[in-house]
Structures are given as C-alpha cells and as structure tokens.
Design an enzyme around this catalytic site. Structure first.
Site, PDB file in Angstrom:
ATOM      1  N   ARG A 240       5.432  -9.085  -2.944  1.00  0.00           N
ATOM      2  CA  ARG A 240       6.375  -9.983  -2.288  1.00  0.00           C
ATOM      3  C   ARG A 240       7.506 -10.296  -3.253  1.00  0.00           C
ATOM      4  NH1 ARG A 240       4.643  -8.604   1.963  1.00  0.00           N
ATOM      5  NH2 ARG A 240       3.562  -9.859   3.518  1.00  0.00           N
ATOM      6  N   HIS A 288      11.913  -3.370   2.529  1.00  0.00           N
ATOM      7  CA  HIS A 288      10.542  -3.784   2.900  1.00  0.00           C
ATOM      8  C   HIS A 288       9.895  -2.757   3.837  1.00  0.00           C
ATOM      9  CE1 HIS A 288       7.740  -7.489   3.398  1.00  0.00           C
ATOM     10  NE2 HIS A 288       7.064  -6.384   3.593  1.00  0.00           N
TER      11      HIS A 288
HETATM   12  P1  NDP Z   1      -6.217  -7.743  -0.518  1.00  0.00           P
HETATM   13  O1  NDP Z   1      -6.563  -9.154  -0.195  1.00  0.00           O
HETATM   14  O2  NDP Z   1      -7.099  -6.672  -0.024  1.00  0.00           O
HETATM   15  O3  NDP Z   1      -6.110  -7.572  -2.102  1.00  0.00           O
HETATM   16  C1  NDP Z   1      -5.526  -8.518  -2.925  1.00  0.00           C
HETATM   17  C2  NDP Z   1      -5.806  -8.150  -4.373  1.00  0.00           C
HETATM   18  O4  NDP Z   1      -5.090  -9.050  -5.230  1.00  0.00           O
HETATM   19  C3  NDP Z   1      -7.296  -8.279  -4.733  1.00  0.00           C
HETATM   20  O5  NDP Z   1      -7.669  -7.241  -5.598  1.00  0.00           O
HETATM   21  C4  NDP Z   1      -7.343  -9.618  -5.462  1.00  0.00           C
HETATM   22  O6  NDP Z   1      -8.390  -9.722  -6.413  1.00  0.00           O
HETATM   23  C5  NDP Z   1      -6.000  -9.610  -6.159  1.00  0.00           C
HETATM   24  N1  NDP Z   1      -5.578 -10.966  -6.498  1.00  0.00           N
HETATM   25  C6  NDP Z   1      -5.228 -11.972  -5.669  1.00  0.00           C
HETATM   26  N2  NDP Z   1      -4.916 -13.081  -6.362  1.00  0.00           N
HETATM   27  C7  NDP Z   1      -5.092 -12.761  -7.663  1.00  0.00           C
HETATM   28  C8  NDP Z   1      -4.941 -13.488  -8.871  1.00  0.00           C
HETATM   29  N3  NDP Z   1      -4.559 -14.769  -8.883  1.00  0.00           N
HETATM   30  N4  NDP Z   1      -5.217 -12.868 -10.017  1.00  0.00           N
HETATM   31  C9  NDP Z   1      -5.631 -11.575 -10.042  1.00  0.00           C
HETATM   32  N5  NDP Z   1      -5.787 -10.812  -8.911  1.00  0.00           N
HETATM   33  C10 NDP Z   1      -5.513 -11.415  -7.746  1.00  0.00           C
HETATM   34  O7  NDP Z   1      -4.728  -7.528   0.008  1.00  0.00           O
HETATM   35  P2  NDP Z   1      -4.036  -6.141   0.425  1.00  0.00           P
HETATM   36  O8  NDP Z   1      -4.297  -5.165  -0.650  1.00  0.00           O
HETATM   37  O9  NDP Z   1      -4.382  -5.781   1.817  1.00  0.00           O
HETATM   38  O10 NDP Z   1      -2.487  -6.561   0.434  1.00  0.00           O
HETATM   39  C11 NDP Z   1      -1.883  -7.037  -0.736  1.00  0.00           C
HETATM   40  C12 NDP Z   1      -0.436  -7.441  -0.477  1.00  0.00           C
HETATM   41  O11 NDP Z   1       0.380  -6.298  -0.310  1.00  0.00           O
HETATM   42  C13 NDP Z   1      -0.161  -8.245   0.782  1.00  0.00           C
HETATM   43  O12 NDP Z   1      -0.548  -9.596   0.636  1.00  0.00           O
HETATM   44  C14 NDP Z   1       1.337  -8.086   0.940  1.00  0.00           C
HETATM   45  O13 NDP Z   1       1.999  -9.082   0.183  1.00  0.00           O
HETATM   46  C15 NDP Z   1       1.600  -6.726   0.308  1.00  0.00           C
HETATM   47  N6  NDP Z   1       1.989  -5.728   1.320  1.00  0.00           N
HETATM   48  C16 NDP Z   1       3.269  -5.231   1.272  1.00  0.00           C
HETATM   49  C17 NDP Z   1       3.682  -4.269   2.152  1.00  0.00           C
HETATM   50  C18 NDP Z   1       5.040  -3.675   2.059  1.00  0.00           C
HETATM   51  O14 NDP Z   1       5.431  -2.879   2.940  1.00  0.00           O
HETATM   52  N7  NDP Z   1       5.808  -3.982   1.028  1.00  0.00           N
HETATM   53  C19 NDP Z   1       2.790  -3.786   3.230  1.00  0.00           C
HETATM   54  C20 NDP Z   1       1.460  -4.348   3.171  1.00  0.00           C
HETATM   55  C21 NDP Z   1       1.088  -5.294   2.251  1.00  0.00           C
HETATM   56  P3  NDP Z   1      -9.938  -9.627  -5.972  1.00  0.00           P
HETATM   57  O15 NDP Z   1     -10.179  -8.168  -5.642  1.00  0.00           O
HETATM   58  O16 NDP Z   1     -10.684 -10.027  -7.170  1.00  0.00           O
HETATM   59  O17 NDP Z   1     -10.097 -10.535  -4.794  1.00  0.00           O
HETATM   60  C1  OXD Z   2       2.365  -6.855   5.309  1.00  0.00           C
HETATM   61  C2  OXD Z   2       3.729  -6.357   5.130  1.00  0.00           C
HETATM   62  O1  OXD Z   2       1.990  -7.815   4.632  1.00  0.00           O
HETATM   63  O2  OXD Z   2       4.150  -5.524   5.941  1.00  0.00           O
HETATM   64  O3  OXD Z   2       1.625  -6.286   6.122  1.00  0.00           O
HETATM   65  O4  OXD Z   2       4.415  -6.744   4.187  1.00  0.00           O
END
Ligand code: NDP
Ligand code: OXD
Length: 325
Positions: A240, A288
């Site tokens: 983000r 995005h």
């Molecule tokens: P998940 O919830 O599956 O994964 C999140 C990961 O971040 C986990 O490994 C988690 O750790 C880690 N995490 C969260 N908070 C912390 C922290 N404070 N310190 C260390 N690690 C942390 O989410 P997704 O992978 O499905 O999606 C991630 C993000 O990708 C979305 O929230 C969105 O913002 C972004 N996104 C962007 C897109 C784009 O087109 N640009 C499209 C889709 C998503 P743990 O494994 O230990 O829980």
């Molecule tokens: C999502 C994105 O979070 O598209 O799915 O950014």
C-alpha cells in the site's frame, strides 16, 4: 478459519439478502447477476445512496460508503472483494464485532509474482541499459549476472508474499522473507518480527513489499529502514502507498543509495499529475495493477464463501480484527 458463533448461530433466512457495495463503477450485469446465480437462495441487491435499509444479512464490498454500516444494522458478515482490508478499517462506522472475510489469492498471487519478477529481472539483467544502447544502435554485451549480488527480501509472506518469494527463489536469486510468525516457504530464509527487521534489511538489495496496511506497518518504508538496504538497492512496492514515506525514497534516490524503484501503490491514488515520481528517471509507476482482480475467480470464491456462511460452515479468509489483517 471458523466464523465466530455470533455470525453462525442463527440460521440465515431464505432467501438471504446480500447487499453489494463497491466504490468502483461496477456493472451489475457483470457482478450482481452472476453472484446471484452462483448462490441459490440468495438475493443480491445493489447499494443505492439515499434509500432505506434493505435488511441485508451479508454485504459484499470493495471500499464501500461509510453509510452502508449505519443503514444496514442487521449485517452478520462482510465479504471483502480484495485481499487488503485497510479501506474497510478506515470507516468509523464499521461495527467492531462484524466478521470480515477477505479474498484469498483468487488469481492475484501469480500476478504479484510476475510483477516482482519483471522488476527484479529488468534491474539485475540491465535491460534498461540495453534499451538505452538500442536507441544508440550499440551492440555491447554487458557483464553477466551474478545472482549473489542481488539478494531479494520479501516483506510479508502471506498468500501474496509466499508466491512472490517462491517464484523469485525459483529463479535462483537468494531470497529471504519477513513476517510476524517467521513461517516461510522452502528455499526462503525466514526473518520474524520487528527485532529481526534490521538484519533482514541489511542482507537485502531488492526489497519487495507485500505487507497489509496496519498500524504497525504504516510508514515502515522510510529513511532509516531503507538506508539499511545494501547499496544500489531497488524497491518494489505492491503493498500500500501508506507503507512508504515518499519524500524519504526521493532523498535516497537522490543520494544514490537506492538505485531504482518500481511502485504500484501510492499515498494518493490516482497519483497526482504533478507528483515527482511520474518523471523520475529511476522510478517506474504503474496504476495499482500489480494484481488485477479477476471477475470469474473472484465471484466463484465469494460465492463459495457465502454458500458456506449460509450453511453455517467454517469460512476461510476471516480477518483477525485485533491484528488488522
Ligand atoms: P496475508 O494476510 O495473507 O499476508 C500478510 C503477510 O504480512 C503475512 O505473512 C503476515 O505475517 C505479514 N505481516 C502482517 N503484519 C506484519 C507485521 N507487523 N510484521 C511482520 N509481518 C507482518 O495478505 P495477502 O498476502 O493476501 O495480501 C497482502 C497485501 O497485498 C494486501 O493487504 C494488499 O495491501 C496487497 N495487495 C496489493 C495488490 C496490488 O495490486 N497492488 C493486490 C492484492 C493485494 P504472518 O504470516 O506471520 O501472519
Ligand atoms: C487488493 C488490491 O487488496 O487489489 O486486493 O489491492
């Protein structure tokens, strides 16, 4: 993950009424009708501003208006049409106990992996230099790639980050990942928690961000953290915009410590026309689109989750409210 008892205990009424609210101008014929067809016993109705409550038990949302939750008081669950839920959590009207179920992959993880791979390969294989040479009609092979000089660090190893890390490790780059729990796919060096962040950054040249936006991760990519990266660093931000302090990145590009950045998300979207990223010679901007949501996969997954909810079965992808993702 199981929905809390409150969301499951009472059987849903039939037909269950589902309200569909999106900030995108979504053609109902493309979303609402197929979703209704995929969930027998559901009546999916579009959100309309200025109208009375429809008595919905479930909502399907993407950055919905704040009034949704003021008006529909009988909601028992909200299904988010994206992986990130930060847009929902920004709403002061979101009921604190309302279970939120997010999209899991639905065809996005492979796109995130492609996006990261193209940015990494473009930098490490010097494709921008070859493009410049082509403009001058110069035939000049550059030194071969030494992958040990391009250690990659993936922030977040969830659904998106794990696929990204595995893909880049599959291209034989040294890959590490940072998460809260320290769970990492095979072949990826694991770093867990804030205490491990400095060491993770210090071994990383190409930093790929796939974190969710939470109070803990906001502004994580700033001068003191990015300065720890190896010299000639490259940032790939797909998480983000609010993860990155944009002025700090510009200063580090200026100093040369960061050699380049590939940015898909921004503090303000659309990126304002006068933003320096647009014209910076070492910044690549995309709107995005690292992963576009795929309509067919998204509808199929959300329909499956709604059917499970209606049958009182466990529904995966539930967001842990206290963690913020
Ligand atoms: P998940 O919830 O599956 O994964 C999140 C990961 O971040 C986990 O490994 C988690 O750790 C880690 N995490 C969260 N908070 C912390 C922290 N404070 N310190 C260390 N690690 C942390 O989410 P997704 O992978 O499905 O999606 C991630 C993000 O990708 C979305 O929230 C969105 O913002 C972004 N996104 C962007 C897109 C784009 O087109 N640009 C499209 C889709 C998503 P743990 O494994 O230990 O829980
Ligand atoms: C999502 C994105 O979070 O598209 O799915 O950014």
């Amino acid at each position: 993950m199981d929905l809390p008892a409150a969301a499951r205990a009472a059987p849903v009424s039939t037909p269950v009424k589902i309200i569909f609210a999106s900030s995108h101008d979504i053609d109902p014929a493309l979303w609402i009708d197929p979703l209704s067809q995929a969930v027998p016993g559901a009546q999916v109705v579009p959100w309309r501003a200025g109208e009375p409550a429809v008595g919905a038990e479930a909502a399907v949302v993407w950055n919905p208006p704040a009034e949704l939750f003021e008006r529909e008081r009988g909601l028992r669950v909200a299904f988010n049409l994206g992986a990130g839920v930060d847009g929902l959590f920004r709403l002061p009207t979101l009921p604190p106990q309302l279970p939120i179920v997010r999209l899991e992959d639905a065809g996005m993880a492979v796109q995130m992996a492609e996006y990261a791979a193209q940015a990494l390969v473009r930098a490490s294989r010097q494709f921008d230099d070859y493009a410049a040479q082509q403009r001058e009609r110069r035939w000049l092979p550059l030194p071969e790639l030494d992958r040990t000089q391009w250690p990659v660090g993936v922030l977040g190893l969830g659904v998106m980050g794990a696929r990204v890390a595995q893909t880049l490790a599959g291209l034989d780059y040294p890959v590490a990942g940072w998460s809260r729990s320290g769970k990492a796919p095979a072949g990826v060096q694991a770093f867990a928690g804030m205490d491990a962040l400095p060491d993770f950054l210090a071994r990383t040249r190409v930093l790929v961000n796939t974190l969710p936006l939470t109070d803990e991760t906001r502004d994580l990519l700033r001068r003191d953290t990015l300065s720890r990266l190896l010299p000639g660093a490259h940032l790939i931000n797909m998480g983000r915009g609010q993860h990155l302090v944009e002025e700090d990145l510009l200063a580090l590009l200026e100093s040369g410590h960061v050699a380049g950045a590939t940015l898909d998300v921004f503090r303000q979207e659309p990126l304002p026309a006068d933003h320096p990223f647009w014209t910076h010679p070492r910044v690549t901007v995309t709107p995005h689109v690292a992963a576009l949501s795929l309509r067919r996969e998204t509808i199929a997954q959300v329909a499956d989750k709604i059917r499970r909810f209606m049958r009182g079965e466990p529904v995966s992808g539930q967001v842990a409210r206290q963690r913020g993702y």
